[in-house]
Design an enzyme around this catalytic site. Structure first.
Site, PDB file in Angstrom:
ATOM      1  N   GLU A 198      39.038  68.627  34.359  1.00 54.84           N
ATOM      2  CA  GLU A 198      38.897  67.583  35.379  1.00 54.84           C
ATOM      3  C   GLU A 198      37.857  66.530  35.017  1.00 54.84           C
ATOM      4  OE1 GLU A 198      41.155  67.247  37.269  1.00 54.84           O
ATOM      5  OE2 GLU A 198      42.051  69.235  37.288  1.00 54.84           O
TER       6      GLU A 198
ATOM      7  N   HIS B 151      45.666  64.567  31.272  1.00 58.50           N
ATOM      8  CA  HIS B 151      45.741  66.032  31.298  1.00 58.50           C
ATOM      9  C   HIS B 151      46.816  66.577  30.352  1.00 58.50           C
ATOM     10  CE1 HIS B 151      42.912  67.440  34.222  1.00 58.50           C
ATOM     11  NE2 HIS B 151      43.422  66.787  35.242  1.00 58.50           N
TER      12      HIS B 151
ATOM     13  N   HIS C 202      44.962  59.548  35.171  1.00 58.04           N
ATOM     14  CA  HIS C 202      44.252  60.828  35.190  1.00 58.04           C
ATOM     15  C   HIS C 202      45.199  61.977  34.835  1.00 58.04           C
ATOM     16  CE1 HIS C 202      41.215  63.658  37.123  1.00 58.04           C
ATOM     17  NE2 HIS C 202      42.306  64.409  37.111  1.00 58.04           N
ATOM     18  N   GLU C 203      46.345  62.025  35.528  1.00 61.00           N
ATOM     19  CA  GLU C 203      47.282  63.126  35.277  1.00 61.00           C
ATOM     20  C   GLU C 203      47.860  63.048  33.870  1.00 61.00           C
ATOM     21  OE1 GLU C 203      47.102  65.424  37.424  1.00 61.00           O
ATOM     22  OE2 GLU C 203      45.995  64.146  38.810  1.00 61.00           O
TER      23      GLU C 203
ATOM     24  N   MET D 157      49.176  66.737  40.595  1.00 57.86           N
ATOM     25  CA  MET D 157      49.053  67.918  39.756  1.00 57.86           C
ATOM     26  C   MET D 157      49.715  67.651  38.427  1.00 57.86           C
ATOM     27  SD  MET D 157      47.905  70.957  39.395  1.00 57.86           S
ATOM     28  CE  MET D 157      48.122  72.134  38.073  1.00 57.86           C
ATOM     29  N   GLU D 158      49.023  68.026  37.334  1.00 57.60           N
ATOM     30  CA  GLU D 158      49.395  67.623  35.987  1.00 57.60           C
ATOM     31  C   GLU D 158      50.417  68.532  35.331  1.00 57.60           C
ATOM     32  OE1 GLU D 158      45.494  70.069  35.612  1.00 57.60           O
ATOM     33  OE2 GLU D 158      46.399  68.665  37.020  1.00 57.60           O
ATOM     34  N   ASN D 159      51.411  69.005  36.054  1.00 54.20           N
ATOM     35  CA  ASN D 159      52.423  69.854  35.446  1.00 54.20           C
ATOM     36  C   ASN D 159      53.019  69.155  34.218  1.00 54.20           C
ATOM     37  OD1 ASN D 159      52.288  71.558  37.898  1.00 54.20           O
ATOM     38  ND2 ASN D 159      53.374  69.836  38.824  1.00 54.20           N
TER      39      ASN D 159
END
Length: 844
Positions: free
Chosen positions: A313, A294, A290-291, A258-260
């Site tokens: 995404e 983001h 990927h993250e 998850m890209e927090n």
């Protein structure tokens, strides 16, 4: 719980502007609840109007709005009414919240290795109100000041740089404006490895029991992180927009990562305890990149509403693969995408739940989650590759820069994104967008060849055409930029670049030449389409595929075979014929490892009837044994072969020896994860009992060991074990999301359907009912794992009846639709190739 609607979100966004959040969390109240104080400063565009704030608490102790107390009983269905707002407002909510165990909200897990607890926040999609009171919608972004009280031996991490201001008291630096679902706090006795790159402090963190793999993998993780930063800085022309950059490997995580902003959370299975194949390392590197992408596309610029979640995404899916190819040693990342990500996306496209990439207006937040799938990721990325072919890479990058700079720290839409690309390229994207983004389905691409005179003693081609067949239910005029390539005995005879704007396009480059033994449309996998191989190519694959030197084309062939099996046009036994003839010669790690997994766990387990499965498993075991005998020790080829052999062989003597740690292949001597593959095989065959499983559990007293033990106990082929597994799965035992999935996987491992027949009907009543205590995201995954693996007309009838129910939650319904579609695929395949299966029984 009531889900926020699009209309409500629009109305609230017109009324409310959030200026800041001050959140205080007290994580030192035991292992069940935590304290939460939310201070929200906001303005109201129509003074005197009413609104509401979202809060889902165990209890609320005090609420004050502009200094006046509000009734704590005024919260209804997770909403606190805010009456008579002023132009400028300050709200304080003091509450007690509950930790979760289903991967949503503030999740708390106990590591059995040392009995220590770990906490992390995962607030996607609408779980933020279970942690703090907030205006929970993506377009009401605001900066955050967060303080945390935690046990004194804990470390605290979050979106802002964390500092311990007193023993057990932590303050996180003020953040840039964030959407509510990006807020996270990770706390516990985490161990850390730190570094710095280009002025950005970096951190890697994991449970204390994972210190060894964390430190062993740190160099590789930091290298991918550094190269990704450099690549995205240059490509986007915008510096990393947040503070420090931490990557926290957390237990029992529902997704890959998850890209927090500033504090990415990743599933801790990425810290491989034992040996890892190259494709596993590539997959992890792809997730890291990927993250990070983001941070710009999703975090710096967030979609205004959930129906544009694909913007996040699809973009990250495309950019991570592009970054790996251009900036790291994983130059075969697009091959991995073809055989992993696009196979997943094509499955979503085959399902009745298919949907356009964009433009599906999500009427509420939870319905948006139902379209968060392989189409949002893999198809969206493929569509972006087609967009680049349409406008040119320079114009695409320029448009992305426009979009990011003009909407920085705010919210964007599909129209904003396409408008930026149109400005940069000078191209009108209306028709292109309607065909590619706003219409579901995929075209079928094939090559038709008329016979011609022989060429040097080989069959010749008289005339050739590429055909494009849109799906009847979703017609669209999609332009395709692709290639067609052909090989004979490993020699490339032809490669043609084609732009397809009609349903039938001449291929003069093939006319008059020799007919390739293997002809592959979309050989470079540039477009999104179903590739239908011609009969001559299909027949030649066992003898020819291993000689094709282009790994990308081989991946397209395998993807086509998978598609063909799923639509009952290619026999599963044909798939196994190609596998047996070519797998041991495969050089690409992703194809090698992933096709082994697919053959064992999908082709054999799902498409073959029970009576044909032993012979098929024996074929896989034979291939695995052959490769294990010829592969270099300690390589990906050796590891992939050992895993497949351990999962498929019926050699009891060898299995017991390996389980005891004797005679193991090189590099697997102390690999606990490999031992569980062996134990699972022993358990499923009834060669050990529950006490034996518990014995292996004692040797691996970890979270992963516990999960594997649950699956193995559930896999035991006796009625008592199945009854225990079902009760543990569907009862209220406080099982984590991961435990439920592993129990479900083991339950349906059975030597015959009769042993698990009683649970087919019970599934359709007992599992949907779990929505009363299991979060929607977690339960959606449980439904897919627990859906009956008894492929029969009776199961089909029960499934159809369940889908007619009106009391299913959106997540349960979506998972049932997808599982039902896969069941129908298996039934159709078994019916189409019944004679083949019958002939195969007893052949080893």
């Amino acid at each position: 719980m009531r889900s926020l609607t699009l209309a409500e979100a629009r109305d609230r966004a017109e009324l409310i502007t959030v200026q800041s959040y001050a959140v205080e969390l007290d994580l030192d109240r035991g292992d069940q609840v935590f304290g939460s104080v939310s201070g929200i400063t906001f303005t109201c565009g129509s003074p005197g109007a009413d609104s509401w704030v979202d809060v889902r608490a165990r209890s609320v102790e005090e609420i004050t709005l502009n200094g006046r107390r509000l009734d704590t009983a005024a919260i209804r269905d997770g909403r606190l009414t805010l009456p008579g707002l002023a132009a400028e407002n300050h709200l304080v909510v003091r509450a007690t919240m509950a930790y979760s165990h289903d991967g949503q909200g503030l999740h708390r897990a106990t590591d059995p290795a040392d009995r220590r607890d770990y906490v992390y926040g995962h607030l996607f999609l609408d779980a933020a109100p279970t942690v703090y009171a907030c205006f929970d919608q993506p377009d009401l972004k605001a900066p955050y000041d967060v303080t945390v009280r935690a046990p004194r031996d804990w470390v605290v991490l979050g979106n802002g740089a964390a500092s311990e201001v007193a023993p057990g008291q932590w303050r996180l630096a003020s953040t840039k404006p964030l959407a509510t679902y990006f807020v996270t706090v990770c706390a516990g006795p985490y161990v850390s490895v730190r570094d710095e790159h280009d002025g950005i402090p970096l951190g890697l963190h994991a449970r204390a029991s994972l210190r060894e793999p964390l430190e062993r993998h740190a160099a590789e993780l930091f290298e991918v992180t550094r190269r990704s930063f450099d690549y995205f800085h240059e490509l986007f022309g915008i510096r990393y927009p947040f503070d420090e950059y931490h990557q926290v490997f957390v237990p029992e995580f529902n997704a890959g990562a998850m890209e927090n902003p500033g504090c990415v959370t990743l599933r801790d299975q990425y810290l491989f305890r034992g040996a890892a194949t190259r494709d596993e390392l590539l997959s992890r590197a792809n997730t890291v990149s990927h993250e990070m992408s983001h941070m710009w596309f999703g975090d710096l610029v967030t979609m205004r509403w959930w129906d544009d979640l694909w913007l996040n995404e699809s973009f990250a899916e495309y950019m991570s693969h592009r970054c790996l190819v251009d900036a790291t040693d994983y130059t075969d990342a697009w091959v991995d995408s073809s055989i992993v990500r696009k196979v997943w996306g094509y499955g979503a496209e085959r399902s009745p739940s298919t949907h356009p990439v964009a433009g599906v207006e999500a009427l509420d937040a939870q319905s948006a989650l139902q379209n968060f799938d392989g189409i949002s990721y893999a198809k969206g990325a493929a569509v972006l590759r087609q967009l680049i072919s349409f406008v040119g890479d320079d114009a695409f990058v320029a448009g992305v820069r426009f979009y990011l700079s003009e909407t920085a720290y705010g919210n964007g839409t599909l129209a904003d994104f396409l408008g930026a690309i149109e400005r940069a390229s000078g191209r009108d994207l209306g028709a292109w967008s309607a065909a590619w983004l706003l219409t579901a389905g995929r075209d079928t691409i094939a090559v038709e060849m008329e016979p011609g005179p022989e060429v040097e003693g080989r069959a010749g081609v008289g005339a050739a055409h590429l055909t494009r067949t849109p799906p009847a239910a979703q017609p669209a005029d999609r332009p395709h930029a692709l290639d067609v390539a052909g090989w004979t005995d490993g020699a490339e005879l032809v490669r043609l670049e084609v732009t397809v704007t009609q349903d039938r396009v001449a291929l003069p480059g093939l006319d008059g030449g020799p007919r390739p033994a293997v002809l592959v449309p979309n050989a470079a996998d540039l477009t999104w389409a179903r590739v239908q191989l011609d009969r001559t190519t299909l027949a030649a694959l066992p003898a020819q595929l291993a000689h094709v030197p282009d790994a990308q084309a081989r991946a397209v062939v395998w993807s086509s075979l998978i598609d063909g099996v799923h639509v009952a046009e290619v026999s599963p036994l044909t798939f196994l014929d190609v596998f047996e003839a070519t797998w041991t010669a495969e050089a690409n790690a992703s194809i090698l490892a992933r096709m082994a997994l697919y053959a064992e766990h999908r082709i054999v387990a799902h498409f073959l009837p029970r009576e044909a499965q032993p012979a098929a498993l024996a074929r896989l075991a034979r291939s695995a044994r052959d490769l294990l005998g010829q592969a270099d020790e300690g390589t990906t080829r050796s590891l992939a072969a050992a895993r497949l052999f351990a999962g498929t062989t019926d050699d009891e003597t060898l299995l017991r020896s390996w389980a005891a740690g004797s005679g193991l292949p090189h590099g697997l001597e102390d690999d606990g994860d490999f031992r569980w593959i062996v134990v699972r095989n022993l358990a499923a065959r009834g060669l050990i009992d529950a006490t034996g499983v518990d014995g292996y559990r004692a040797k691996d007293d970890t979270l992963q060991g516990g999960l594997n033990a649950l699956m193995c106990r559930a896999a035991l082929p006796d009625a008592e074990a199945k009854a225990w597994a079902w009760e543990q799965l569907t009862g209220r035992h406080g099982r984590s999301n991961y435990e439920m999935v592993h129990l479900a996987r083991g339950l349906w491992m059975s030597p015959d359907d009769a042993l698990v027949a009683d649970y087919v009907e019970r599934f359709f009543t007992d599992v949907p009912a779990m929505s009363g205590w299991v979060g929607e995201d977690a339960l959606s995954r449980v439904v897919l794992a627990a859906f009956p693996k008894v492929v029969s007309e009776e199961t089909d009838a029960l499934s159809s009846a369940a889908l007619r129910r009106e009391d299913l939650t959106p997540g349960v319904r979506r998972s049932l639709v997808d599982a039902d579609a896969e069941l129908r695929e298996a039934l159709a395949s078994r019916a189409a190739f019944a004679a083949d299966f019958q002939a195969s029984v007893g052949q080893v």
